[in-house]
Design a protein around this motif. Sequence first.
Motif, mmCIF file in Angstrom:
data_model
loop_
_atom_site.group_PDB
_atom_site.id
_atom_site.type_symbol
_atom_site.label_atom_id
_atom_site.label_comp_id
_atom_site.label_asym_id
_atom_site.label_seq_id
_atom_site.Cartn_x
_atom_site.Cartn_y
_atom_site.Cartn_z
ATOM 1 N N ALA A 81 0.831 -1.204 0.000
ATOM 2 C CA ALA A 81 0.000 0.000 0.000
ATOM 3 C C ALA A 81 0.870 1.260 0.000
ATOM 4 C CB ALA A 81 -0.919 -0.022 1.213
ATOM 5 N N GLY A 82 1.938 1.244 0.822
ATOM 6 C CA GLY A 82 2.832 2.407 0.853
ATOM 7 C C GLY A 82 3.513 2.628 -0.481
ATOM 8 N N ALA A 83 3.955 1.535 -1.141
ATOM 9 C CA ALA A 83 4.616 1.670 -2.436
ATOM 10 C C ALA A 83 3.657 2.199 -3.495
ATOM 11 C CB ALA A 83 5.186 0.326 -2.871
ATOM 12 N N ALA A 84 2.396 1.736 -3.449
ATOM 13 C CA ALA A 84 1.408 2.214 -4.424
ATOM 14 C C ALA A 84 1.123 3.697 -4.219
ATOM 15 C CB ALA A 84 0.124 1.395 -4.283
ATOM 16 N N ALA A 85 0.974 4.106 -2.952
ATOM 17 C CA ALA A 85 0.725 5.536 -2.679
ATOM 18 C C ALA A 85 1.911 6.382 -3.122
ATOM 19 C CB ALA A 85 0.445 5.727 -1.190
ATOM 20 N N SER A 92 9.248 10.915 -10.542
ATOM 21 C CA SER A 92 10.410 10.343 -11.240
ATOM 22 C C SER A 92 10.156 8.929 -11.763
ATOM 23 C CB SER A 92 11.614 10.313 -10.301
ATOM 24 O OG SER A 92 11.388 9.398 -9.232
ATOM 25 N N GLY A 93 9.256 8.217 -11.162
ATOM 26 C CA GLY A 93 9.007 6.825 -11.544
ATOM 27 C C GLY A 93 9.907 5.827 -10.841
ATOM 28 N N ALA A 94 10.893 6.301 -10.072
ATOM 29 C CA ALA A 94 11.819 5.387 -9.384
ATOM 30 C C ALA A 94 11.152 4.621 -8.256
ATOM 31 C CB ALA A 94 13.012 6.172 -8.841
ATOM 32 N N SER A 95 10.031 5.110 -7.739
ATOM 33 C CA SER A 95 9.363 4.464 -6.614
ATOM 34 C C SER A 95 8.777 3.106 -6.975
ATOM 35 C CB SER A 95 8.247 5.375 -6.070
ATOM 36 O OG SER A 95 7.309 5.670 -7.100
ATOM 37 N N THR A 96 8.685 2.811 -8.291
ATOM 38 C CA THR A 96 8.157 1.491 -8.679
ATOM 39 C C THR A 96 9.070 0.354 -8.186
ATOM 40 O OG1 THR A 96 9.295 1.704 -10.803
ATOM 41 C CG2 THR A 96 6.978 2.386 -10.714
ATOM 42 N N LEU A 97 10.338 0.668 -7.908
ATOM 43 C CA LEU A 97 11.259 -0.347 -7.389
ATOM 44 C C LEU A 97 10.720 -0.989 -6.116
ATOM 45 C CD1 LEU A 97 14.792 1.320 -7.809
ATOM 46 C CD2 LEU A 97 13.970 -0.766 -8.929
ATOM 47 N N PHE A 98 10.118 -0.172 -5.246
ATOM 48 C CA PHE A 98 9.649 -0.685 -3.964
ATOM 49 C C PHE A 98 8.501 -1.673 -4.148
ATOM 50 C CE2 PHE A 98 11.562 3.458 -3.002
ATOM 51 C CZ PHE A 98 12.468 3.092 -2.019
ATOM 52 N N ALA A 99 7.630 -1.432 -5.134
ATOM 53 C CA ALA A 99 6.536 -2.366 -5.392
ATOM 54 C C ALA A 99 7.067 -3.676 -5.977
ATOM 55 C CB ALA A 99 5.524 -1.723 -6.342
ATOM 56 N N PRO A 117 -1.850 -14.481 -5.027
ATOM 57 C CA PRO A 117 -2.931 -13.487 -4.850
ATOM 58 C C PRO A 117 -2.413 -12.120 -4.406
ATOM 59 C CG PRO A 117 -3.561 -15.582 -3.891
ATOM 60 C CD PRO A 117 -2.125 -15.690 -4.243
ATOM 61 N N PHE A 118 -1.385 -12.126 -3.543
ATOM 62 C CA PHE A 118 -0.808 -10.856 -3.101
ATOM 63 C C PHE A 118 -0.218 -10.101 -4.290
ATOM 64 C CE2 PHE A 118 3.020 -8.512 -1.932
ATOM 65 C CZ PHE A 118 2.513 -7.614 -1.012
ATOM 66 N N ALA A 119 0.509 -10.816 -5.171
ATOM 67 C CA ALA A 119 1.099 -10.156 -6.338
ATOM 68 C C ALA A 119 0.019 -9.597 -7.249
ATOM 69 C CB ALA A 119 1.973 -11.150 -7.094
ATOM 70 N N ALA A 120 -1.065 -10.353 -7.440
ATOM 71 C CA ALA A 120 -2.151 -9.858 -8.288
ATOM 72 C C ALA A 120 -2.798 -8.615 -7.685
ATOM 73 C CB ALA A 120 -3.188 -10.962 -8.476
ATOM 74 N N ALA A 121 -2.995 -8.625 -6.360
ATOM 75 C CA ALA A 121 -3.595 -7.467 -5.701
ATOM 76 C C ALA A 121 -2.685 -6.251 -5.790
ATOM 77 C CB ALA A 121 -3.888 -7.806 -4.240
ATOM 78 N N THR A 122 -1.381 -6.466 -5.647
ATOM 79 C CA THR A 122 -0.428 -5.350 -5.743
ATOM 80 C C THR A 122 -0.434 -4.758 -7.153
ATOM 81 O OG1 THR A 122 0.984 -6.323 -4.025
ATOM 82 C CG2 THR A 122 1.993 -4.709 -5.477
ATOM 83 N N SER A 123 -0.455 -5.625 -8.148
ATOM 84 C CA SER A 123 -0.499 -5.128 -9.532
ATOM 85 C C SER A 123 -1.756 -4.288 -9.769
ATOM 86 C CB SER A 123 -0.476 -6.309 -10.506
ATOM 87 O OG SER A 123 0.761 -6.981 -10.451
ATOM 88 N N ALA A 124 -2.885 -4.800 -9.297
ATOM 89 C CA ALA A 124 -4.139 -4.058 -9.490
ATOM 90 C C ALA A 124 -4.108 -2.730 -8.737
ATOM 91 C CB ALA A 124 -5.313 -4.916 -9.010
ATOM 92 N N LEU A 125 -3.580 -2.741 -7.505
ATOM 93 C CA LEU A 125 -3.525 -1.514 -6.716
ATOM 94 C C LEU A 125 -2.626 -0.473 -7.369
ATOM 95 C CD1 LEU A 125 -4.263 -0.015 -4.092
ATOM 96 C CD2 LEU A 125 -2.292 -1.131 -3.009
ATOM 97 N N ALA A 127 -1.626 -0.280 -10.550
ATOM 98 C CA ALA A 127 -2.199 0.175 -11.823
ATOM 99 C C ALA A 127 -3.361 1.139 -11.571
ATOM 100 C CB ALA A 127 -2.655 -1.019 -12.634
ATOM 101 N N GLY A 128 -4.199 0.827 -10.556
ATOM 102 C CA GLY A 128 -5.332 1.709 -10.256
ATOM 103 C C GLY A 128 -4.882 3.067 -9.780
ATOM 104 N N VAL A 129 -3.849 3.096 -8.917
ATOM 105 C CA VAL A 129 -3.356 4.379 -8.421
ATOM 106 C C VAL A 129 -2.817 5.224 -9.571
ATOM 107 C CG1 VAL A 129 -1.508 5.447 -7.074
ATOM 108 C CG2 VAL A 129 -2.869 3.617 -6.079
#
Length: 388
Positions: A81-85, A92-99, A117-125, A127-129
Motif C-alpha cells: 500500500a505504501g509503495a502504491a501511494a 520520477s518513476g523510481a518508486s516502482t522499485l519498492f513495489a 494473490p498478493f502479487a495480483a492485488a499489488t499489480s491491481a492496486l 495500476a489503479g493508483v
Amino acid sequence: MNRAQALVRWSTADNNPIQVFGTVAAVTVGAVTVRPTGTSGTGLAVLCLLVLVSLLLCTRLIPEGHFSPGAQLAVLCVWSAGAAALMGLDRSGASTLFAYFATGHAGYRLDSRRSLPFAAATSALCAGVLLLPWGAHGTSWIVGAFTGVSVLVGISNRAHTDALRSARAAAEQAELAARAEARAEALAERARIARDVHDVLAHSLAGVNMQLEVTDALLESGDIERARQAAQRAQSLVRSGLTEVQRTVGDLREDALPLVETLRSLLASASDAGTLTVDGPPRELPVRLAQVIVRCAQEALTNAHKYAPGAPVRMRLEYRARQPEATVFEVVNSAPPEGSRPLAGAGSGMGLVGMRERLDLVGGTVSAGPIVDGDDSGGWRVRVVIPG
C-alpha cells in the motif's frame, strides 16, 4: 568444511552480500531520485512514504522464522500500500522499485497460495493508483500492472534456495557418514593390529614354551648338554619373536610386503623339516592381503608346534591366474612323531577365530581340519583362499 559446502552455506544465508547490496541500492536510488520531497504538503507526504517503504524494504534482511506467515503477510500488505501511494505521488518513476521488491519478497517468503494473490492485488492496486487523475506522477499504469511479475522471481529464488538447503543437508549427512565410516575403519584397523600382535606373540611364546618343556624333561633325565641347547633355542625364539613384533609394526606402515621371503623366514624359524612350494605366476599382492597370509601362516605354525611338535611342515602358495583371480595358501603338518608331547596348554584358543575374522575383512575363506588319508594321515591342514 570443503569449498562446495561453504558455497552452499553462503548461498542459503539470509543476509548474503547480494541481498544486502540489492536492499541498500534500492533505498539509495529511491532517496536520490524520488521527487518531490520537502517539509510540507506533497513533499512531506512523499518523504514520509519513502521512509516507510524503505524501512519495510529492510525487513527482507530479517532472517526467516522471526515473522509468522500472518505477520509477514501484514508487513507486505503495508509495504504494498505504501509503495502504491508513493507511486501515485512520485514524479520520477523510481518508486516502482519498492513495489517490485515487495512482490518479489512475497514470492520468496510466502507459499504460492498467498504470494500469487498478493502479487495480483499489488499489480491491481499500483495500476489503479496510476490511472487515477491525481498528483503529477509521470509513470504509466502499465508499469504498475506488471509489478506482480517479480513474484515469479521470488518463487524461483525460493525453489533454488530450498534445493541448496537440501544439498547442504545432504552434504552434512554425507560428511557425518564419512566420519562414521572413518571411525569404523580406524576401529577395524585397531582390531587388526591387535590380532597381528597376538599372532606374533602366540607363535613365539608357543615355541618358547615347547623348548622350555623340553629343557625341563632333559634336566629331569640328567642330560645337561642337551638341556642347555634347548634353553639356547628358547632364547633364540625370544629374540626372533622380538624381531617379528618389530617387523609387524613396520609392516603396518609399509606399502609392500615380500610375501614369499617372509613365509620362508617364518618356516625356517619354526621347523627344521619345513618346505615351501610356490605355484602359478607370482604377482605382488596388496599389502593388506599379504599381511593376512603371513598372520595365517604364523597361526598355523603355532598350532603345528602346539599339537605336533617335531612333525614336518609343508607350505604351499598358489597364485591362480584364471578368472576370477585368487591366492591359495596351505599349511600341512604331518602326524606328530612317536614320543612327542603335544603342548595342550599352549596358545589362547583364539587362533582359528582370529583367522576367520581377518579373512572376512578381505572376502576370503579358511578351512582347517585333520587329514584322514594319504601320507599325511593323522596330521592337520589349514587352507586359506583369498580373491585377488
